[in-house]
Design a protein around this motif. Structure first.
Motif, short mmCIF file in Angstrom:
data_model
loop_
_atom_site.label_atom_id
_atom_site.label_comp_id
_atom_site.label_asym_id
_atom_site.label_seq_id
_atom_site.Cartn_x
_atom_site.Cartn_y
_atom_site.Cartn_z
N GLU A 121 -0.35 4.84 -1.52
CA GLU A 121 -0.67 5.85 -0.49
C GLU A 121 0.12 7.13 -0.75
N ASN A 122 1.40 6.96 -1.12
CA ASN A 122 2.22 8.14 -1.43
C ASN A 122 1.66 8.90 -2.62
N LEU A 123 1.09 8.14 -3.55
CA LEU A 123 0.53 8.78 -4.75
C LEU A 123 -0.87 9.33 -4.49
N ALA A 124 -1.29 9.24 -3.22
CA ALA A 124 -2.57 9.80 -2.76
C ALA A 124 -3.77 9.22 -3.51
N LEU A 125 -3.71 7.93 -3.80
CA LEU A 125 -4.83 7.29 -4.50
C LEU A 125 -5.95 6.99 -3.50
N PRO A 126 -7.19 6.94 -3.97
CA PRO A 126 -8.29 6.62 -3.05
C PRO A 126 -8.19 5.17 -2.55
N ARG A 127 -8.82 4.92 -1.39
CA ARG A 127 -8.69 3.62 -0.71
C ARG A 127 -9.07 2.43 -1.62
N ILE A 176 -6.34 1.76 -4.04
CA ILE A 176 -5.17 1.15 -3.37
C ILE A 176 -5.41 -0.35 -3.22
N ALA A 218 0.83 -1.21 0.00
CA ALA A 218 0.00 0.00 0.00
C ALA A 218 0.86 1.27 0.00
N ALA A 249 3.33 2.67 -1.84
CA ALA A 249 3.45 3.53 -3.02
C ALA A 249 2.11 4.18 -3.40
#
Lengths: 223, 248
Positions: free
Chosen positions: A108-114, A117, A104, A106
């Protein structure tokens, strides 16, 4: 997408490691890089991944382009969408206590929605055959399993190019085959692979091989 | 008892604050007992932790022993000729030190009980910038790395026929001194590898990052928060009234 390296040169403490290295790699292609110790293979990988930093002793020059755009012009997120890198030592690539958290990291770093992810973790774990390890602790994994987790963690960024820096050198034989298949399938599905290796079996899966010669010219040969 | 990591962080902060603020043995003993009770209620493995940390616990007792000999004051209990060896104040200081370290260990056990990166996620949810939250997580990650680096160098020495266990203490300390520098440099090299792996996976790509783990405070968490804060406030007031607080 095309990766283009133009006139890449590197020297440590005034000593030339490689100079004026120019080559390109296409999506769907596996390009192998080989050469003796100290010929700058790992440093070249860092240059291609946009992670090489100049220091007091280190001088780097040249440009790397992905799809015509130079690496320094890209933000971190854009760079991650273009290129991912997996390193040789599986022990020092994992920093999360659980495999799921590692995968998770990378996205999360890319600010993708849950939901995105979760989907990416499932997909990457499926590609690397580690779905059964998702709940496991990273410090309990074997070297080969750690390397598969590191690859899966990189794949969660969905990069167009995957750089593999001697990733089969520290793992056992059966895992080496799994890793090679992951690289072959990545290329088949339209990704580009830059693979550093000494292992003849690894080189067999490459479409082209570039041989670095310390401080001298390099050799680019098609198979 | 499974609590939200933010609640556990709050309990840790409250317990360790009381350990710092309580002035003497009686007040510290109550905090010590409360911290132990919290660990028992949370079903934490206290005995397992004691076994794992036995070397460290011996070190704490050794420091307490030295402290009891060096701090003078109060009634002299043991003296040789005109030299006061052990005084009541010295013993008091030693017991306070042991109690404080015990409280910190109980609090540490609460932190160690977290599942995976829960604590980091808790810190992030509390608004701490993720660079700082990950810094603390990575620091913990490096404790076993340092120990491994040190052990591998010890093994390398053993392979060359140097048996550290049989050495006199003075020489042993000297050898450990020689080992620390390369062990630290090994850690620095590994930390660089780790930093590269983190950078390559987009660390720092955005000002805010999202989280896979969903953290929601439940009714149970709120009850624990209210009880913990009330008990701590009540105890602080009690210590203030009866002079058990360190003057700030």
């Amino acid at each position: 997408m095309r990766l283009t390296a133009k006139n890449l040169s590197l020297s440590f403490g005034g000593q030339v490691i490689f100079k004026n290295l120019s080559f390109s790699a296409e999506s769907g292609e596996i390009l192998a890089i080989k050469g003796p110790n100290g010929s700058g293979k790992s440093s070249l990988c860092l240059c291609l991944a946009g992670l090489m930093e100049e220091g007091d002793e280190t001088a780097v020059s040249g440009e790397v382009y992905y799809g015509g755009k130079a690496l320094p012009e890209m933000g971190i997120a854009e760079r991650c969408a273009c290129v991912g890198i997996v390193f040789q030592n599986p022990d020092m690539q994992l920093f999360s206590p659980l495999v799921t958290e590692e995968l998770a990291f990378a996205p999360e770093n890319l600010a993708l929605p849950r939901d995105e992810i979760k989907a990416r973790i499932e997909e990457a774990a499926g590609i690397c055959g580690i779905k059964h390890l998702l709940g496991a602790k990273t410090n309990r994994l074997s070297g080969g399993e750690k390397q598969l987790v590191a690859i899966a963690s990189t794949l969660t960024m969905k990069p167009k190019f995957l750089i593999a820096d001697e990733i089969t050198s520290r793992i056992d034989t059966d895992k080496k085959d799994i890793v090679r298949n992951i690289l072959i399938n990545f290329a088949k599905e339209g990704g580009g692979v830059i693979m550093v290796s000494h292992n003849p079996k690894d080189l067999e899966i490459a479409h082209r091989v570039i041989e670095l010669k310390r401080g001298k010219d390099y050799e680019d040969r098609s198979k | 008892m499974k609590l939200d990591p933010r609640v556990r962080l709050l309990i840790i902060i409250l317990i360790t604050s009381l350990a710092v603020l309580a002035k003497d043995i009686a007040y510290l003993a109550i905090v010590f007992a409360a911290a132990a009770l919290v660990d028992i209620i949370m079903k934490l493995d206290i005995m397992g932790a004691i076994k794992r940390l036995r070397h460290f616990l011996w070190l704490i007792l050794f420091i307490a022993f030295v402290q009891s000999l060096t701090v003078k004051g109060g009634t002299t209990l043991i003296s040789i000729k005109s030299v006061n060896l052990l005084t009541t104040k010295g013993i008091g200081f030693a017991i306070e030190f042991v109690l404080r370290m015990g409280i910190i260990l109980f609090a540490g056990l609460i932190a160690a009980s977290s599942d995976g990166r829960e604590m980091t996620d808790g810190l992030l949810k509390m608004g701490l910038p993720y660079e700082f939250a990950f810094m603390s997580a990575i620091t913990l990650r490096f404790l076993p790395v340092f120990s491994e680096e040190f052990r591998s160098r010890m093994n390398a020495m053993a392979m060359r026929g140097i048996d550290i266990k049989k050495m006199p203490i003075g020489k042993k300390i000297k050898i450990y001194g020689y080992l620390i520098a390369p062990a630290i440099s090994g850690c620095i090299i590994k930390s660089r590898e780790l930093a590269l792996a983190m950078s390559s996976r987009g660390f720092g790509a955005h000002k805010k990052r999202t989280m896979l783990r969903e953290l929601k405070l439940t009714a149970k968490d709120w009850v624990v928060i209210v009880i913990s804060v009330l008990l701590t406030a009540g105890y602080l007031a009690f210590m203030y009234i009866y002079g058990g607080l360190f003057s700030l």
